[in-house]
Motif scaffolding. Structure first.
Motif, mmCIF file in Angstrom:
data_model
loop_
_atom_site.group_PDB
_atom_site.id
_atom_site.type_symbol
_atom_site.label_atom_id
_atom_site.label_comp_id
_atom_site.label_asym_id
_atom_site.label_seq_id
_atom_site.Cartn_x
_atom_site.Cartn_y
_atom_site.Cartn_z
ATOM 1 N N TRP A 136 47.578 37.107 38.489
ATOM 2 C CA TRP A 136 47.667 36.838 39.924
ATOM 3 C C TRP A 136 46.561 37.591 40.655
ATOM 4 C CZ3 TRP A 136 49.456 39.989 44.185
ATOM 5 C CH2 TRP A 136 49.630 39.265 45.368
ATOM 6 N N ILE A 137 45.869 36.901 41.574
ATOM 7 C CA ILE A 137 44.745 37.486 42.310
ATOM 8 C C ILE A 137 45.197 37.809 43.727
ATOM 9 C CG2 ILE A 137 42.420 37.078 43.200
ATOM 10 C CD1 ILE A 137 42.025 35.156 40.787
ATOM 11 N N GLU A 138 44.904 39.033 44.159
ATOM 12 C CA GLU A 138 45.262 39.496 45.506
ATOM 13 C C GLU A 138 43.987 39.776 46.289
ATOM 14 O OE1 GLU A 138 47.717 43.154 47.695
ATOM 15 O OE2 GLU A 138 47.173 43.298 45.569
ATOM 16 N N ASP A 139 43.802 39.077 47.389
ATOM 17 C CA ASP A 139 42.637 39.287 48.253
ATOM 18 C C ASP A 139 42.997 40.317 49.312
ATOM 19 O OD1 ASP A 139 40.454 39.135 50.018
ATOM 20 O OD2 ASP A 139 40.101 37.043 49.464
ATOM 21 N N LYS A 140 42.298 41.460 49.295
ATOM 22 C CA LYS A 140 42.574 42.549 50.233
ATOM 23 C C LYS A 140 41.533 42.632 51.348
ATOM 24 C CE LYS A 140 44.925 45.595 46.922
ATOM 25 N NZ LYS A 140 44.972 46.987 46.414
ATOM 26 N N ASP A 141 40.783 41.581 51.555
ATOM 27 C CA ASP A 141 39.758 41.491 52.596
ATOM 28 C C ASP A 141 38.500 42.258 52.206
ATOM 29 O OD1 ASP A 141 38.573 40.743 55.016
ATOM 30 O OD2 ASP A 141 39.210 42.587 55.978
ATOM 31 N N ARG A 142 38.606 43.557 51.945
ATOM 32 C CA ARG A 142 37.445 44.345 51.534
ATOM 33 C C ARG A 142 37.485 44.694 50.057
ATOM 34 N NH1 ARG A 142 34.877 45.937 56.173
ATOM 35 N NH2 ARG A 142 36.116 45.493 58.022
ATOM 36 N N ALA A 143 38.386 44.085 49.326
ATOM 37 C CA ALA A 143 38.522 44.261 47.886
ATOM 38 C C ALA A 143 39.333 43.090 47.355
ATOM 39 C CB ALA A 143 39.211 45.582 47.556
ATOM 40 N N VAL A 144 39.207 42.847 46.059
ATOM 41 C CA VAL A 144 39.988 41.806 45.398
ATOM 42 C C VAL A 144 40.583 42.410 44.132
ATOM 43 C CG1 VAL A 144 39.992 39.513 44.360
ATOM 44 C CG2 VAL A 144 38.492 39.983 46.310
ATOM 45 N N ALA A 145 41.888 42.207 43.946
ATOM 46 C CA ALA A 145 42.579 42.775 42.792
ATOM 47 C C ALA A 145 43.131 41.667 41.916
ATOM 48 C CB ALA A 145 43.713 43.691 43.257
ATOM 49 N N VAL A 146 43.096 41.890 40.624
ATOM 50 C CA VAL A 146 43.684 40.937 39.684
ATOM 51 C C VAL A 146 44.829 41.647 38.961
ATOM 52 C CG1 VAL A 146 41.870 41.463 37.993
ATOM 53 C CG2 VAL A 146 43.262 39.411 37.713
ATOM 54 N N HIS A 147 46.039 41.097 39.089
ATOM 55 C CA HIS A 147 47.257 41.712 38.569
ATOM 56 C C HIS A 147 47.730 40.989 37.309
ATOM 57 C CE1 HIS A 147 48.193 44.023 42.326
ATOM 58 N NE2 HIS A 147 47.473 43.064 42.873
ATOM 59 N N THR A 148 48.279 41.750 36.368
ATOM 60 C CA THR A 148 48.829 41.142 35.145
ATOM 61 C C THR A 148 50.318 41.435 34.970
ATOM 62 O OG1 THR A 148 48.280 43.071 33.763
ATOM 63 C CG2 THR A 148 46.574 41.380 34.018
#
Length: 278
Positions: A136-148
């Protein structure tokens, strides 16, 4: 619980007006949950921080989240919220954004994030084809995180992502911040340690406490050690991450333990013997 014997805690109790209390958000003030968007603050946190803030120099939350997201998740139904904590400062995106007195200040986001937003879905789709569905990809505006965390094999999926994510980050001119079943691509040059160090200097702190739970909080622990003032490192313990507990002066049992620990600190600082307070 009672406060353990420790020089940093003794300094905070003896001179609370000089103390800065720093806190991570996820896993520290809120429980870790499968969906980060549902990581609401522990219901006891706003109240205990509201009681603590007037007793010390400053309370600051240092988080990888945007400050406004932390504030939105910091609302407790029928009770106080993080926004009600007097004088609270939130340093979001590892210090790139700052919320204070209802105002948000931040630099423009780095251009490399557009490349990451375009390419990360391809990486996730490739992983699903290799049997690691649920990324799952989370867009944090100034960062992007990919969760497993939602994957059938979260640790295996995270390991499979490390190489491709590192290559993408290098191409985009970003840094990779590992965490609890997550890899975050964010601007380089700032971390929780640098953010905390700058805040301690700004507030002319005479003592410091930092409470965290994850690998990104190791930099803040480093800042406590190198601050040149009495300090205490507190770990919100979990079975997923042990590196922080190995560096901590005090280990508590997750967000429940954090609330209890801070509540005991409030009770101690409120006694007449604490720095002559009434």
């Amino acid at each position: 619980m009672t406060l353990p014997a420790h020089a940093g805690l003794d300094a905070i109790v003896a001179d609370p007006a000089g103390a800065v209390i720093g806190l991570d958000y996820d896993g520290t003030l809120s429980p870790i949950v499968p969906d980060p968007a549902a990581a609401r603050v522990h219901p006891g946190v706003p109240g205990v921080l509201a009681a603590l803030a007037p007793l010390v120099r400053a309370v600051v939350i240092v988080t990888g989240r945007p400050p406004r997201t932390a504030l939105a998740l910091g609302e407790v139904s029928g009770g106080p919220s993080l926004a009600d904590v007097p004088g609270l400062v939130i340093l979001g995106h590892y210090g790139l954004e700052r919320w204070e007195d209802g105002r948000l200040t931040a630099p423009p986001p780095p251009p490399g994030l557009d490349l990451v937003r375009a390419r990360l879905p391809e990486l996730a789709a490739g992983l699903e084809g290799a049997g690691f569905g649920g990324v799952w990809i989370e867009d944090k505006d100034r960062a992007v995180a990919v969760h497993t965390r939602r994957c059938a094999d979260p640790a295996g999926a995270l390991e499979a992502l490390r190489g491709p994510v590192a290559a993408l980050a290098e191409e985009a001119g970003l840094a990779v911040e590992p965490g609890r079943m997550v890899l975050e691509l964010r601007p380089a040059g700032m971390d929780k340690g640098r953010a905390l160090s700058a805040f301690l200097a700004e507030r002319d702190a005479r003592s410091v406490m930092f409470v965290g739970d994850d690998l990104g909080d190791l930099a803040a622990f480093d800042a406590v050690e190198s601050a040149g003032i009495p300090g205490v490192r507190v770990c919100s313990g979990s079975t997923e991450v042990t590196a922080l507990a190995e560096r901590a002066d005090v280990v508590v049992d997750g967000p429940d333990g954090v609330v209890a620990f801070l509540g005991d600190l409030v009770a101690t600082l409120g006694k007449p013997s604490a720095s002559g307070r009434a």
